[in-house]
Motif scaffolding. Structure first.
Motif, PDB file in Angstrom:
ATOM      1  N   LEU A  53       0.860  -1.177   0.000  1.00 28.33           N
ATOM      2  CA  LEU A  53       0.000   0.000   0.000  1.00 28.33           C
ATOM      3  C   LEU A  53       0.899   1.231   0.000  1.00 28.33           C
ATOM      4  CD1 LEU A  53      -2.917   1.063   0.210  1.00 28.33           C
ATOM      5  CD2 LEU A  53      -2.660   0.967   2.694  1.00 28.33           C
ATOM      6  N   MET A  54       0.913   1.939  -1.123  1.00 27.84           N
ATOM      7  CA  MET A  54       1.821   3.076  -1.299  1.00 27.84           C
ATOM      8  C   MET A  54       1.037   4.324  -1.676  1.00 27.84           C
ATOM      9  SD  MET A  54       4.819   1.638  -0.900  1.00 27.84           S
ATOM     10  CE  MET A  54       5.920   2.892  -1.491  1.00 27.84           C
ATOM     11  N   ARG A  55       1.595   5.459  -1.271  1.00 24.16           N
ATOM     12  CA  ARG A  55       1.032   6.756  -1.666  1.00 24.16           C
ATOM     13  C   ARG A  55       2.151   7.782  -1.612  1.00 24.16           C
ATOM     14  NH1 ARG A  55      -3.277   9.789  -2.592  1.00 24.16           N
ATOM     15  NH2 ARG A  55      -3.509  11.779  -1.552  1.00 24.16           N
ATOM     16  N   ASP A  56       2.323   8.501  -2.701  1.00 19.81           N
ATOM     17  CA  ASP A  56       3.323   9.565  -2.776  1.00 19.81           C
ATOM     18  C   ASP A  56       2.622  10.907  -2.765  1.00 19.81           C
ATOM     19  OD1 ASP A  56       5.562   7.954  -2.849  1.00 19.81           O
ATOM     20  OD2 ASP A  56       5.485   7.732  -5.023  1.00 19.81           O
ATOM     21  N   ASP A  57       2.310  11.375  -1.568  1.00 15.33           N
ATOM     22  CA  ASP A  57       1.635  12.647  -1.418  1.00 15.33           C
ATOM     23  C   ASP A  57       1.946  13.155  -0.013  1.00 15.33           C
ATOM     24  OD1 ASP A  57       0.106  14.827  -2.017  1.00 15.33           O
ATOM     25  OD2 ASP A  57      -1.816  13.809  -1.869  1.00 15.33           O
ATOM     26  N   ALA A  58       1.755  14.435   0.193  1.00 12.62           N
ATOM     27  CA  ALA A  58       2.060  15.026   1.502  1.00 12.62           C
ATOM     28  C   ALA A  58       1.091  14.545   2.583  1.00 12.62           C
ATOM     29  CB  ALA A  58       2.027  16.544   1.409  1.00 12.62           C
ATOM     30  N   GLY A  59      -0.157  14.299   2.223  1.00 14.90           N
ATOM     31  CA  GLY A  59      -1.145  13.853   3.204  1.00 14.90           C
ATOM     32  C   GLY A  59      -1.034  12.365   3.450  1.00 14.90           C
ATOM     33  N   PHE A  60      -1.215  11.965   4.707  1.00 14.92           N
ATOM     34  CA  PHE A  60      -1.159  10.557   5.065  1.00 14.92           C
ATOM     35  C   PHE A  60      -2.549  10.137   5.543  1.00 14.92           C
ATOM     36  CE2 PHE A  60       3.166  11.392   4.634  1.00 14.92           C
ATOM     37  CZ  PHE A  60       3.917  10.229   4.738  1.00 14.92           C
ATOM     38  N   PRO A  61      -3.393   9.630   4.619  1.00  8.31           N
ATOM     39  CA  PRO A  61      -4.752   9.260   5.012  1.00  8.31           C
ATOM     40  C   PRO A  61      -4.746   8.178   6.099  1.00  8.31           C
ATOM     41  CG  PRO A  61      -4.469   9.118   2.629  1.00  8.31           C
ATOM     42  CD  PRO A  61      -3.128   9.361   3.223  1.00  8.31           C
ATOM     43  N   ASP A  62      -5.728   8.248   6.975  1.00  6.36           N
ATOM     44  CA  ASP A  62      -5.889   7.279   8.056  1.00  6.36           C
ATOM     45  C   ASP A  62      -7.036   6.351   7.680  1.00  6.36           C
ATOM     46  OD1 ASP A  62      -6.181   5.847  10.388  1.00  6.36           O
ATOM     47  OD2 ASP A  62      -6.540   7.581  11.668  1.00  6.36           O
ATOM     48  N   LEU A  63      -6.720   5.102   7.376  1.00  9.83           N
ATOM     49  CA  LEU A  63      -7.740   4.134   6.973  1.00  9.83           C
ATOM     50  C   LEU A  63      -8.644   3.723   8.127  1.00  9.83           C
ATOM     51  CD1 LEU A  63      -5.570   1.830   4.699  1.00  9.83           C
ATOM     52  CD2 LEU A  63      -7.211   3.564   3.971  1.00  9.83           C
ATOM     53  N   SER A  64      -8.194   3.957   9.355  1.00 14.51           N
ATOM     54  CA  SER A  64      -8.981   3.514  10.508  1.00 14.51           C
ATOM     55  C   SER A  64      -9.885   4.613  11.059  1.00 14.51           C
ATOM     56  CB  SER A  64      -8.063   3.003  11.617  1.00 14.51           C
ATOM     57  OG  SER A  64      -7.276   4.048  12.130  1.00 14.51           O
ATOM     58  N   VAL A  65      -9.907   5.762  10.414  1.00 15.71           N
ATOM     59  CA  VAL A  65     -10.728   6.856  10.903  1.00 15.71           C
ATOM     60  C   VAL A  65     -12.207   6.440  10.874  1.00 15.71           C
ATOM     61  CG1 VAL A  65     -11.052   8.055   8.684  1.00 15.71           C
ATOM     62  CG2 VAL A  65     -11.005   9.358  10.794  1.00 15.71           C
ATOM     63  N   ASN A  66     -12.919   6.791  11.928  1.00 14.59           N
ATOM     64  CA  ASN A  66     -14.343   6.472  12.066  1.00 14.59           C
ATOM     65  C   ASN A  66     -14.626   4.970  12.071  1.00 14.59           C
ATOM     66  OD1 ASN A  66     -14.994   9.229  12.068  1.00 14.59           O
ATOM     67  ND2 ASN A  66     -15.040   9.253   9.835  1.00 14.59           N
ATOM     68  N   ARG A  67     -13.695   4.174  12.552  1.00 21.96           N
ATOM     69  CA  ARG A  67     -13.885   2.721  12.594  1.00 21.96           C
ATOM     70  C   ARG A  67     -13.427   2.190  13.941  1.00 21.96           C
ATOM     71  NH1 ARG A  67     -13.896  -0.180   7.408  1.00 21.96           N
ATOM     72  NH2 ARG A  67     -13.358  -1.909   8.730  1.00 21.96           N
ATOM     73  N   ASN A  68     -14.058   1.127  14.373  1.00 20.44           N
ATOM     74  CA  ASN A  68     -13.608   0.465  15.595  1.00 20.44           C
ATOM     75  C   ASN A  68     -12.407  -0.427  15.318  1.00 20.44           C
ATOM     76  OD1 ASN A  68     -15.603   1.626  17.143  1.00 20.44           O
ATOM     77  ND2 ASN A  68     -17.050  -0.035  16.777  1.00 20.44           N
ATOM     78  N   GLU A  69     -12.400  -1.041  14.140  1.00 18.54           N
ATOM     79  CA  GLU A  69     -11.298  -1.923  13.774  1.00 18.54           C
ATOM     80  C   GLU A  69     -10.513  -1.315  12.614  1.00 18.54           C
ATOM     81  OE1 GLU A  69     -14.530  -3.170  13.198  1.00 18.54           O
ATOM     82  OE2 GLU A  69     -14.858  -4.028  15.170  1.00 18.54           O
ATOM     83  N   ASP A  70      -9.216  -1.385  12.724  1.00 18.40           N
ATOM     84  CA  ASP A  70      -8.360  -0.904  11.652  1.00 18.40           C
ATOM     85  C   ASP A  70      -8.385  -1.930  10.513  1.00 18.40           C
ATOM     86  OD1 ASP A  70      -5.457  -1.025  10.364  1.00 18.40           O
ATOM     87  OD2 ASP A  70      -5.825   1.024  11.051  1.00 18.40           O
ATOM     88  N   PRO A  71      -8.613  -1.504   9.268  1.00 24.56           N
ATOM     89  CA  PRO A  71      -8.678  -2.463   8.161  1.00 24.56           C
ATOM     90  C   PRO A  71      -7.365  -3.202   7.916  1.00 24.56           C
ATOM     91  CG  PRO A  71      -8.887  -0.211   7.356  1.00 24.56           C
ATOM     92  CD  PRO A  71      -8.904  -0.140   8.838  1.00 24.56           C
TER      93      PRO A  71
END
Length: 176
Positions: A53-71
């Motif tokens: 899982l890669m992303r080349d951008d200044a922002g670091f999205p949080d996949l676990s936001v608004n979730r009880n379990e982290d994906p």
């Protein structure tokens, strides 16, 4: 399979009938969503061995936001053959990284997470004495059964063949 597509397109491409073993999600323009990671962990829990899982951008999205379990934790739990997990450009909470290492243990042959992707919960620092990075390294190493360190250099996150593939995908995606 390697794709640089939005999650909606990805959800249309991924089908349970396709026995996916390796996936390299390089979201150059649009971040991968928690729903896409969730779908992958549900549909390919018997076959998936490599997840990048890669992303080349200044922002670091949080996949676990608004979730009880982290994906990503669910991916590590569900995918019984997961041996390679590489993450850069997405927020990975330290306690979730420890959970991933404990769930997969020594079966996780490669756990490469860039240092800038790792974040620490300020509420947990109350319970941890000393340097949080040192404690994280210690806990993840214990979980994996070997010495582990976050990747300090982004280029070290990917092996040379994967870096070559990453560059090819970026140049291909720029023309679309």
């Amino acid at each position: 399979m390697a794709l640089d597509v939005c999650s909606q397109d990805l959800l249309r491409v991924l089908k349970p009938s396709m026995p996916l073993e390796r996936i390299h999600l390089d979201s150059y323009s649009v971040p991968v969503t928690d729903g896409a990671v969730e779908l992958i962990s549900q549909q390919y829990h018997k076959t998936l061995s490599n997840f990048v899982l890669m992303r080349d951008d200044a922002g670091f999205p949080d996949l676990s936001v608004n979730r009880n379990e982290d994906p990503l934790v669910l991916l590590a739990w569900r995918c019984v053959h997961l041996a390679v997990l590489i993450i850069h450009g997405y927020t990975v909470w330290s306690h979730n990284l420890v959970a991933i290492s404990r769930l997969r243990g020594s079966n996780l042959k490669v756990l490469a997470v860039s240092e800038e992707s790792i974040d620490f919960d300020p509420d947990q620092s109350v319970f941890i004495e000393g340097d949080p990075v040192h404690n994280l390294v210690k806990e993840v190493s214990l979980g994996l059964g070997r010495v582990w360190h976050p990747s300090l250099d982004t280029s070290v996150v990917l092996s040379e063949p994967t870096q070559h593939f990453h560059r090819e995908m970026q140049s291909f995606s720029e023309g679309i």
